[in-house]
Structure formats: C-alpha cells, structure tokens
Design a protein around this motif. Structure first.
Motif, mmCIF file in Angstrom:
data_model
loop_
_atom_site.group_PDB
_atom_site.id
_atom_site.type_symbol
_atom_site.label_atom_id
_atom_site.label_comp_id
_atom_site.label_asym_id
_atom_site.label_seq_id
_atom_site.Cartn_x
_atom_site.Cartn_y
_atom_site.Cartn_z
ATOM 1 N N THR A 17 0.838 -1.191 0.000
ATOM 2 C CA THR A 17 0.000 0.000 0.000
ATOM 3 C C THR A 17 0.876 1.245 0.000
ATOM 4 O O THR A 17 1.801 1.358 0.793
ATOM 5 N N CYS A 18 0.575 2.168 -0.868
ATOM 6 C CA CYS A 18 1.301 3.435 -0.924
ATOM 7 C C CYS A 18 0.797 4.326 0.217
ATOM 8 O O CYS A 18 -0.352 4.752 0.217
ATOM 9 N N LEU A 19 1.651 4.593 1.198
ATOM 10 C CA LEU A 19 1.265 5.436 2.327
ATOM 11 C C LEU A 19 1.552 6.903 2.087
ATOM 12 O O LEU A 19 0.996 7.763 2.756
ATOM 13 N N GLY A 20 2.425 7.206 1.157
ATOM 14 C CA GLY A 20 2.775 8.590 0.871
ATOM 15 C C GLY A 20 3.957 8.641 -0.055
ATOM 16 O O GLY A 20 4.357 7.623 -0.628
ATOM 17 N N LYS A 21 4.522 9.826 -0.210
ATOM 18 C CA LYS A 21 5.708 9.957 -1.049
ATOM 19 C C LYS A 21 6.570 11.099 -0.537
ATOM 20 O O LYS A 21 6.117 11.958 0.219
ATOM 21 N N PHE A 22 7.815 11.080 -0.949
ATOM 22 C CA PHE A 22 8.746 12.124 -0.564
ATOM 23 C C PHE A 22 8.652 13.284 -1.550
ATOM 24 O O PHE A 22 8.553 13.082 -2.753
ATOM 25 N N THR A 23 8.691 14.495 -0.999
ATOM 26 C CA THR A 23 8.674 15.684 -1.840
ATOM 27 C C THR A 23 10.090 15.958 -2.341
ATOM 28 O O THR A 23 11.053 15.296 -1.927
ATOM 29 N N LYS A 24 10.227 16.928 -3.207
ATOM 30 C CA LYS A 24 11.547 17.270 -3.736
ATOM 31 C C LYS A 24 12.465 17.821 -2.650
ATOM 32 O O LYS A 24 13.676 17.733 -2.748
ATOM 33 N N SER A 25 11.869 18.397 -1.606
ATOM 34 C CA SER A 25 12.682 18.941 -0.516
ATOM 35 C C SER A 25 13.031 17.885 0.528
ATOM 36 O O SER A 25 13.683 18.191 1.520
ATOM 37 N N GLY A 26 12.579 16.639 0.329
ATOM 38 C CA GLY A 26 12.942 15.553 1.236
ATOM 39 C C GLY A 26 11.937 15.286 2.335
ATOM 40 O O GLY A 26 12.176 14.421 3.176
ATOM 41 N N PHE A 28 8.293 13.927 3.851
ATOM 42 C CA PHE A 28 7.367 12.846 3.511
ATOM 43 C C PHE A 28 5.946 13.352 3.650
ATOM 44 O O PHE A 28 5.561 13.881 4.689
ATOM 45 N N ARG A 29 5.155 13.189 2.612
ATOM 46 C CA ARG A 29 3.756 13.651 2.592
ATOM 47 C C ARG A 29 2.844 12.434 2.581
ATOM 48 O O ARG A 29 2.897 11.610 1.664
ATOM 49 N N LEU A 30 2.006 12.309 3.615
ATOM 50 C CA LEU A 30 1.074 11.196 3.705
ATOM 51 C C LEU A 30 -0.051 11.339 2.699
ATOM 52 O O LEU A 30 -0.544 12.438 2.462
ATOM 53 N N HIS A 31 -0.476 10.220 2.124
ATOM 54 C CA HIS A 31 -1.635 10.195 1.242
ATOM 55 C C HIS A 31 -2.831 9.650 1.994
ATOM 56 O O HIS A 31 -2.698 9.082 3.080
ATOM 57 N N ILE A 88 -16.786 6.602 11.357
ATOM 58 C CA ILE A 88 -16.160 6.263 10.079
ATOM 59 C C ILE A 88 -15.075 7.308 9.814
ATOM 60 O O ILE A 88 -15.364 8.510 9.813
ATOM 61 N N PRO A 89 -13.823 6.885 9.603
ATOM 62 C CA PRO A 89 -12.763 7.870 9.362
ATOM 63 C C PRO A 89 -12.953 8.572 8.018
ATOM 64 O O PRO A 89 -13.154 7.928 6.989
ATOM 65 N N LEU A 90 -12.909 9.893 8.056
ATOM 66 C CA LEU A 90 -13.108 10.709 6.850
ATOM 67 C C LEU A 90 -11.806 11.261 6.299
ATOM 68 O O LEU A 90 -11.716 11.568 5.114
ATOM 69 N N GLY A 91 -10.801 11.414 7.147
ATOM 70 C CA GLY A 91 -9.538 11.990 6.712
ATOM 71 C C GLY A 91 -8.666 12.307 7.908
ATOM 72 O O GLY A 91 -8.923 11.865 9.019
ATOM 73 N N PHE A 92 -7.646 13.092 7.659
ATOM 74 C CA PHE A 92 -6.765 13.504 8.752
ATOM 75 C C PHE A 92 -6.282 14.920 8.519
ATOM 76 O O PHE A 92 -6.384 15.461 7.424
ATOM 77 N N GLY A 93 -5.793 15.508 9.600
ATOM 78 C CA GLY A 93 -5.329 16.884 9.543
ATOM 79 C C GLY A 93 -4.490 17.219 10.748
ATOM 80 O O GLY A 93 -4.003 16.334 11.453
ATOM 81 N N VAL A 94 -4.341 18.507 11.001
ATOM 82 C CA VAL A 94 -3.539 19.005 12.108
ATOM 83 C C VAL A 94 -4.438 19.838 13.015
ATOM 84 O O VAL A 94 -5.220 20.656 12.535
#
Length: 130
Positions: A17-26, A28-31, A88-94
């Motif tokens: 499962t793809c959990l996220g990816k690294f940005t160009k600045s290094g 990690f951004r969660l999907h 029911i989980p809808l998303g995440f945030g800060v």
C-alpha cells in the motif's frame, strides 16, 4: 505480499500500500491511502457534526461550529484523524487549537487544518498521487 516473493526482484516494481511519497525537498507527505492505518493507531481524534462533513470532504478546514467532539488534552499542531458521528474515518489533519482553547473560540475559528480526506478520489486527485 507472499505472492510477490515468488517474482524476481528485477521484474517487481512495487508491492503493498502506498502510504505517501517524498517531496523534492525531502519531506514525507502522507496520502489518504494511509488513513486505515492511522485510524487504528491514532491518539488524537476529532468527530464532526453532519453539517460539517461535506465541507471537510470538499477540502476545507474544520471550524468550531462543525466540531462535535474532540479527544481530551489534544495539543496544538498534533496530527488528528477526523471521524463522522458514526465513527467512520473521513480523513486527517492538524489540530489548529488545543482542546482547552477550543472551548473559548468563536464558531468561525479553525479547529482542524485539512490535510487529506476520502473525497480526494472523487475530486480526481488520484492522478497526482501515483
């Protein structure tokens, strides 16, 4: 995963499962695909009123007027998982404010800053994810 072990490493591109990816600045951004794992282990949670669910699913921040419940002693800028009243989980945030500060806020103040939601698939952002 077990079936992937029978494939040669040179022919296997990725599995799981793809959990996220690294940005160009290094960084990690969660999907949104990480939501199932985050919901199981989240320490801080926020529940929305039905009137605020669609606003959150369209990518907007959560205002105090849309907040139904929040986990006690949630610190500011902590990661939170956003649920509806049916759990029911809808998303995440800060968390934009602490739990104690939320009690004195005006109804239009932001409580949760949006990061990802299940509506991203419907909005056609899946092309950007992979």
């Amino acid at each position: 995963m077990k079936s992937a072990t029978s494939i040669n490493k040179d022919n296997l591109l990725h599995c799981g499962t793809c959990l996220g990816k690294f940005t160009k600045s290094g960084k990690f951004r969660l999907h949104i695909t990480a939501l199932d794992y985050l919901a199981q282990y989240s320490k801080y949670k926020v529940w929305l009123k039905p009137s605020a669910e669609m606003s959150f699913l369209y990518g907007n921040n959560v205002m105090k007027s849309g907040l139904a419940r929040i986990t006690e002693s949630t610190p500011q800028y902590a990661g939170v998982v956003v649920y509806n009243l049916a759990d029911i989980p809808l998303g995440f945030g800060v968390a934009g404010q602490t739990t104690e500060a939320c009690k004195e806020l005006d109804p239009t103040a932001n409580v949760v800053l949006h990061q990802a939601d299940v509506g991203e698939f419907l909005r056609g952002l899946e092309e950007d994810m992979f």
